[in-house]
Design an enzyme around this catalytic site. Sequence first.
Site, short mmCIF file in Angstrom:
data_model
loop_
_atom_site.label_atom_id
_atom_site.label_comp_id
_atom_site.label_asym_id
_atom_site.label_seq_id
_atom_site.Cartn_x
_atom_site.Cartn_y
_atom_site.Cartn_z
N SER A 55 -10.44 53.69 -2.67
CA SER A 55 -10.32 53.54 -1.22
C SER A 55 -11.67 53.20 -0.59
CB SER A 55 -9.70 54.81 -0.63
OG SER A 55 -9.24 54.60 0.68
N HIS A 74 -0.93 54.85 -2.12
CA HIS A 74 -2.39 54.89 -2.10
C HIS A 74 -2.93 56.11 -2.84
CE1 HIS A 74 -6.19 53.47 -0.54
NE2 HIS A 74 -6.45 54.64 0.02
N ASP A 132 1.35 50.70 -1.34
CA ASP A 132 0.13 50.93 -0.56
C ASP A 132 -0.02 49.81 0.46
OD1 ASP A 132 -2.38 51.53 0.38
OD2 ASP A 132 -3.42 51.19 -1.53
#
Length: 330
Positions: free
Chosen positions: A173, A304, A272
């Site tokens: 991320s 995610h 995601d």
Amino acid sequence: MEEAMKEVMIATANINKEDLLHDFRPRLVIYKDGRVERFLGTQSIPPSIDSLTGVESKDVVISTETGVSVRLYKPQGVKSNEKVPLLVYFHGGAFILETATSPEYHNYLNVLSSKANVIVVSVDYRRAPEHPLPAAYDDSWAAVEWVRLGLAGAEPWLSTHVDPARVFLAGDSAGANIAHHMAKRIAKCNNPDGKFALKGLVLVHPYFWGKDRIGSELQKLNSSSESRFDRLWKLAYPGTTGSDDPLFNPEMDPELSVLAGEKVLVFVAENDLLRDRGAHYKDLLVKSEWKGEVQVIETEGEGHVFHLFKTVSPKAAQLMDHFVEFINSS
């Protein structure tokens, strides 16, 4: 992760919205008096000798001025004179949540260090909004510089056990975003003292975005309104030019090809919202005529950073296997 977010929403339902400056529930809220209250990523776990893997960890403060620290992981099987790869890891959390001491990161890196037989340096950079960007980038670069000194003898775990020709950067991320930009900085500094060679990057569900919608975003998001990514980015970086800031949108970076390393592995997840940004990153690197190799691996049916919370699932195990193979194939 989804269950935890639901529980937070229930627990915070009675917060008076009139007291809030920013409402990012179930992640965090910011009150008008300046207080920041986080609801996710607040747990911490100390370094240890892990009972499952035998991996030993320790914390080192790398800057007394900023308080920035790193957590090092040394696998049980590394021999006294053995040189193994080094992985510098940057945690995720939109630059706002989580730390290097969060249980999900500590536990995941214990396993990764053991399976790949790799020394890990996990960077605990300062978080926004208390420390707005570019603080996280600057702290992460300070950690990379600390690693360079450590390889030269300042840190025994690095100087004794690391092969300086096999160094990798990775993150998930926002941490993947940071890893990308650290590779760019390494390329620009040209490693003048030759202390290490960056072999590659592993970007897990990278936190890239942009003003214009692409791919499945066109169906999933209202093109005329800000997404939570746009709003979180502005919260983390008040001085930004917006979601097309080159720090957030690689497509707007005229120097994208200036990237250290020989290869890049990008993980994306089917469910995601950031999925298409990760796939697009590969296309952008190829178009930029970057000289390395880039591969994208997609996990079907997952969201995610699922691998941090579904650690024993077959799909998380597959992601781990690809990660390990990428490091050990060099």
